[in-house]
Design a protein around this motif. Structure first.
Motif, short mmCIF file in Angstrom:
data_model
loop_
_atom_site.label_atom_id
_atom_site.label_comp_id
_atom_site.label_asym_id
_atom_site.label_seq_id
_atom_site.Cartn_x
_atom_site.Cartn_y
_atom_site.Cartn_z
N GLY A 177 1.69 -2.52 1.27
CA GLY A 177 2.88 -2.65 1.44
C GLY A 177 3.45 -0.90 2.51
N ALA A 178 5.21 -1.11 2.07
CA ALA A 178 5.70 -0.58 3.18
C ALA A 178 6.69 -0.09 2.26
CB ALA A 178 5.68 -1.59 4.93
N CYS A 179 7.09 1.59 2.83
CA CYS A 179 9.21 1.47 3.22
C CYS A 179 10.10 0.26 3.84
CB CYS A 179 8.85 2.74 3.67
SG CYS A 179 8.46 4.17 2.37
N THR A 180 11.14 0.23 3.24
CA THR A 180 11.99 -0.45 4.22
C THR A 180 13.15 0.32 3.62
OG1 THR A 180 11.17 -2.49 2.66
CG2 THR A 180 13.73 -2.14 3.29
N PRO A 181 13.65 0.80 4.76
CA PRO A 181 15.21 1.41 5.17
C PRO A 181 16.01 0.92 4.56
CG PRO A 181 14.54 0.82 7.31
CD PRO A 181 13.35 -0.32 6.58
N ALA A 182 16.78 2.08 3.40
CA ALA A 182 18.24 1.93 2.77
C ALA A 182 18.93 2.71 2.46
CB ALA A 182 17.54 1.75 1.41
N GLU A 183 19.36 2.88 1.72
CA GLU A 183 21.07 4.30 1.19
C GLU A 183 20.25 5.32 1.09
OE1 GLU A 183 24.64 4.73 -1.55
OE2 GLU A 183 23.76 3.37 -1.15
N ASP A 184 20.11 6.27 2.03
CA ASP A 184 19.33 7.52 1.96
C ASP A 184 18.06 7.22 1.65
OD1 ASP A 184 19.91 9.89 1.55
OD2 ASP A 184 20.02 10.35 -0.93
N ALA A 275 16.94 -4.27 -15.99
CA ALA A 275 17.39 -5.46 -16.37
C ALA A 275 15.59 -6.38 -15.57
CB ALA A 275 17.77 -5.77 -15.06
N THR A 276 15.28 -7.03 -16.54
CA THR A 276 14.12 -8.20 -16.42
C THR A 276 13.74 -9.09 -15.34
OG1 THR A 276 15.17 -10.23 -17.64
CG2 THR A 276 13.72 -8.32 -19.42
N ALA A 277 14.62 -9.52 -14.31
CA ALA A 277 14.87 -9.99 -13.45
C ALA A 277 14.51 -8.94 -12.02
CB ALA A 277 16.07 -11.06 -12.86
N ASP A 278 14.74 -7.74 -12.50
CA ASP A 278 14.06 -6.41 -11.83
C ASP A 278 12.08 -6.19 -11.10
OD1 ASP A 278 16.88 -6.32 -10.45
OD2 ASP A 278 17.49 -5.40 -10.85
N LEU A 279 12.31 -6.19 -12.97
CA LEU A 279 10.85 -5.51 -13.74
C LEU A 279 9.93 -6.85 -12.75
CD1 LEU A 279 11.67 -4.70 -17.15
CD2 LEU A 279 10.72 -3.12 -14.95
N VAL A 280 10.77 -8.18 -12.83
CA VAL A 280 9.87 -8.94 -12.30
C VAL A 280 9.52 -9.09 -11.19
CG1 VAL A 280 8.69 -11.44 -12.54
CG2 VAL A 280 9.44 -10.56 -14.86
N SER A 281 10.53 -8.91 -10.43
CA SER A 281 10.57 -9.08 -8.81
C SER A 281 9.67 -7.24 -8.21
CB SER A 281 12.28 -9.10 -8.15
OG SER A 281 12.40 -10.07 -8.65
N ALA A 282 9.30 -6.53 -9.02
CA ALA A 282 8.72 -5.36 -8.76
C ALA A 282 7.82 -5.45 -8.67
CB ALA A 282 9.09 -4.26 -9.64
N ILE A 283 7.29 -6.06 -10.34
CA ILE A 283 5.24 -6.45 -10.66
C ILE A 283 5.06 -6.84 -9.10
CG2 ILE A 283 4.21 -7.22 -12.12
CD1 ILE A 283 5.90 -6.57 -14.03
N ASP A 284 6.35 -8.10 -9.09
CA ASP A 284 5.41 -9.39 -7.99
C ASP A 284 5.08 -8.78 -6.46
OD1 ASP A 284 4.65 -12.74 -7.88
OD2 ASP A 284 6.93 -12.21 -5.99
N ARG A 285 6.28 -7.47 -6.60
CA ARG A 285 6.48 -7.00 -5.04
C ARG A 285 4.26 -6.09 -4.87
NH1 ARG A 285 9.17 -5.34 -1.42
NH2 ARG A 285 10.51 -7.39 -1.75
N ALA A 286 4.82 -5.35 -6.09
CA ALA A 286 3.62 -4.34 -6.05
C ALA A 286 2.30 -5.29 -5.80
CB ALA A 286 3.43 -3.62 -7.69
N THR A 287 2.51 -6.57 -6.89
CA THR A 287 1.14 -7.28 -6.90
C THR A 287 0.68 -7.87 -4.73
OG1 THR A 287 1.38 -7.94 -9.37
CG2 THR A 287 0.33 -9.26 -7.42
N ARG A 288 2.27 -8.10 -5.02
CA ARG A 288 1.48 -8.90 -2.77
C ARG A 288 1.51 -7.51 -2.57
NH1 ARG A 288 6.43 -12.47 0.02
NH2 ARG A 288 4.93 -12.89 1.86
N ASP A 289 1.74 -6.40 -2.52
CA ASP A 289 1.26 -5.39 -1.55
C ASP A 289 -0.05 -4.65 -1.75
OD1 ASP A 289 4.12 -4.80 -0.48
OD2 ASP A 289 4.34 -3.28 -1.69
N GLY A 290 -0.49 -4.94 -3.08
CA GLY A 290 -1.29 -4.29 -3.36
C GLY A 290 -2.16 -3.99 -4.16
N VAL A 291 -1.27 -3.17 -5.78
CA VAL A 291 -1.57 -1.23 -5.18
C VAL A 291 -2.83 -2.18 -6.46
CG1 VAL A 291 0.67 -0.99 -5.97
CG2 VAL A 291 -0.42 -2.68 -7.48
#
Length: 705
Positions: A177-184, A275-291
């Motif tokens: 996983g990594a940090c992605t630049p964004a607002e603030d 939102a469930t779409a955002d939750l699933v996306s976050a879980i998918d990313r966390a799984t890919r990152d390797g938490v």
């Protein structure tokens, strides 16, 4: 800044995040940006039968598998003329979030390779009002080499609990996983402690987000920061807040953190949520990152939905998944009902009481955070309105409503309501008051807060008594005094829901301290940067920290960690349908040696209906019958365990064999037989495996109709 919208307002019954989010399980569908067109398109979550890369075994390159999954997704969507997906998922599951009309959704459901199609919905965070509070956490050293992922409202990275920590060691090579630049937010805010951060908003809708909420992983509402600090905040951080002094530590202070923001606040607090779409996306990313541990302090759906399927992929990837049971109390059942998730309920904490001493032995009991007593003349706020302010404003201690000349040096008695509790004590402090008594004018729970001046919170009855005494003796001297007398032993909180006796798996799995847990917050929430968190959110965070500690110390697989955490639970005196295996006990879990193990493919076979039971560390019967379980010695020495049966009132429960002797790594199968259901009614109890040295492994058993 232009924000794209994908959702209409929904009727989610919540209030501001750190005030009284109730965790109601009702969810509201979210319309997509084109939801007002002739065909009524809305955002849907589509899950395909085949697993994502996390659920596969073999030598195939994951990149090739992802490309193949995307091709199959596109083929299915093309058959119904669906647009380009908003999200694609290829790791925790194979699926998409896409705008569909009712007709397109129906056609997709009929396709043989589609497992589930459901409309995007919003879920509340699992937070409740706090009737008690805990002191700064004891110091710990656990969690080294483990990454805890938190799917929540983001994180405030500047808190010292997330600063670089000496001795934390090198970052795990397996974590990508990594940090992605964004607002603030820029990459530089991440460090050795906070190793990754991401945000997901397309399900909630950018234009539905409150104006002060940055489109980035930054947390301005506090819940995600609180959860992360409880689970894995640094040790040795000084707490300096009104009424509190000491050193703070998360449960696993040497664990690293990855924050995935999928929960947002809206201009109308009733629209806050995840939102469930955002939750699933976050879980998918966390799984890919390797938490290594994934914390989801968000209420779930009654059954196996897309979020649960994503959590299955996380478990298959080797992640310990912890999720909150919700805060619906008697109005609903515990959520996150899948066997691959450790579902955590909440306990009332043992807290220090406080009260108002009137003299001559008369004391009005309440709750008090401050540890130093205050003795001074009392004044009723309603009687000391500042020039130009109404008595009504003064009664509620609204900012600027108190006459400083009459409040200075006094304990001010304020009525609860309209104005925030902490804002009332700030108004008293500004007017020169030395203490506050907060009285409920209606029925309601008492709450500990970090007040600007020492404060006692009284219930309605005690408050009426105090006001009556002061009406006949104005200027009476009173004492605000903390008490070392312990309140009742921890029990399952009223807002912590029971499991469904007609379900497939006994839930919750265990319960943890969930009332008034001290935690870090952003300065946007509290100037002191500390606040209390209550609800199954707090309990789940504690369980996540415990899981990280076990992973770091013992190196067990996720199923063993889940089993040992549950099996070491302490009996709370509540029914197992409310408490599962009992109260979280990390010390006992660290000594654990007997576990119910589950093979990596078993969960998916259970979901597909190919096996009837999972080797869970609990049993749920519907009437008479026999079930079997398998235990494995995960310790370092041979031992003999003896089964003890307790608690059942209407049924006969037997265990065969009743004694097992196992060398390290060896397993044994035992059978549990229930008879007597003709007597009717629910029943529950426990089977406790007792080792020669007295250590115990508790297996809760519930018997439904």
């Amino acid at each position: 800044m232009v924000r794209r919208g994908r959702r209409a307002r929904c009727g989610l019954a919540t209030v501001p995040l750190l005030v009284a989010l109730t965790g109601a399980l009702a969810v509201a569908p979210l319309s997509a940006a084109h939801g007002d067109d002739a065909e009524g398109a809305a955002l849907h979550l589509v899950t395909f039968d085949e697993p994502g890369t996390a659920g596969r075994r073999g030598d195939r390159d994951p990149a090739d598998v992802r490309e193949q999954l995307r091709d199959r997704q596109d083929s299915a969507l093309a058959r119904v003329s669906a647009p380009e997906p908003v999200y694609r998922w290829t790791t925790a599951l194979s699926g998409v979030a896409v705008e569909l009309t009712d007709r397109q959704a129906t056609e997709l459901r009929s396709q043989p390779d589609v497992a589930l199609v459901e409309q995007n919905a919003v879920r509340p965070l699992a937070t409740a009002a706090a009737p008690a509070a805990s002191a700064p956490a004891p110091q710990g050293r656990g969690g080294a080499g483990v990454v805890v992922g938190v799917v929540d409202t983001g994180i405030w990275p500047e808190s010292p609990v997330f600063g670089d920590s000496p001795g934390i060691g090198p970052r795990p090579a397996r974590f990508v996983g990594a940090c992605t630049p964004a607002e603030d937010w820029d990459r530089g805010v991440c460090n050795d402690k906070l190793v990754a951060a991401a945000w997901f908003v397309d399900g909630f809708g950018e234009d539905a987000v409150a104006a002060d909420e940055p489109l980035s992983p930054r947390d301005v509402r506090g819940h995600g920061t609180q959860v992360a600090s409880i689970a894995a905040g640094n040790a040795g951080v000084t707490v300096s807040a009104p009424g509190l002094r000491g050193d703070y530590s998360g449960v696993a202070p040497r664990a690293r953190l990855a924050a995935y923001k999928a929960c947002w606040s809206a201009p109308d607090p009733e629209d806050d949520g995840c939102a469930t779409a955002d939750l699933v996306s976050a879980i998918d990313r966390a799984t890919r990152d390797g938490v290594d541990v994934l914390n989801l302090s968000v209420a779930g759906a009654p059954g196996i939905d897309t979020v649960e399927r994503a959590l299955l992929g996380a478990a298959e990837a080797g992640t310990v998944v912890m999720a909150a049971a919700g805060n619906d109390g008697a109005d609903g059942y515990a959520t996150h009902v899948s066997p691959w998730v450790t579902t955590v309920g909440g306990l009332t904490s043992v807290g220090n009481a406080g009260g108002v001493v009137l003299g001559r032995g008369e004391r009005l009991d309440g709750l008090m955070t401050a540890r130093r007593p205050v003795r001074a003349a009392a004044v009723v706020a309603r009687d000391i309105a500042a020039p130009g302010r109404t008595a009504r404003d003064a009664a509620r201690c609204a900012p600027g409503s108190l006459d400083a000349a009459r409040a200075s040096g006094r304990v001010v008695v304020c009525e609860r309501g309209v104005v925030g509790r902490v804002a009332k004590s700030a108004a008293v402090d500004l007017a020169g008051g030395v203490g506050m008594v907060l009285v409920n004018v209606r029925r309601g729970e008492l709450a500990h807060d970090l007040h600007a001046v020492p404060t006692v919170h009284l219930g309605r009855g005690a408050g009426r008594t105090l006001l009556a005494r002061l009406s006949s003796d104005r200027g009476r001297t009173i004492t605000l005094a903390p008490s070392d007398a312990r309140r009742s032993a921890p029990r399952v909180a009223g807002w912590s829901p029971a499991g469904d006796p007609q379900g497939s798996v006994l839930k919750p799995d265990l319960v943890g301290g969930g009332t008034g847990v001290l935690s870090a917050v952003p300065p946007t929430v509290a100037e002191a940067r500390w606040a209390f968190l209550s609800g199954t959110s707090a309990a789940t965070a504690r369980a996540s920290g415990a899981a990280a500690t076990l992973l770091a110390r013992r190196g067990w697989s996720p199923d063993v960690v889940r089993s040992v955490l549950a099996g070491s639970g302490r009996d709370t005196g509540d029914s197992v349908i409310r408490s599962g295996s009992g109260a979280l006990d990390l010390r006992a879990a660290q000594r654990g040696r007997l576990a119910h193990t589950v093979g990596p493919r078993t969960y998916r076979r259970w979901l597909a209906g190919k096996v009837d039971e999972v080797n869970a560390p609990s049993l749920l019967f519907r009437g008479d019958g026999t079930a079997k379980r398998r235990v494995t010695n995960v310790g370092g020495r041979a031992d003999t365990w003896r089964a003890e049966v307790s608690g059942f009132e209407r049924h006969a429960v037997t265990v065969s064999p009743s004694t097992v002797t196992l060398r390290p790594g060896r397993s044994a199968t035992y059978r549990v037989t229930v008879s007597g259901s003709e007597m009717g009614g629910l029943d529950d109890g426990a089977i406790t495996w007792v080792a020669g040295d007295g250590s115990r492994v508790r297996v809760p058993v519930a018997i439904g109709r």
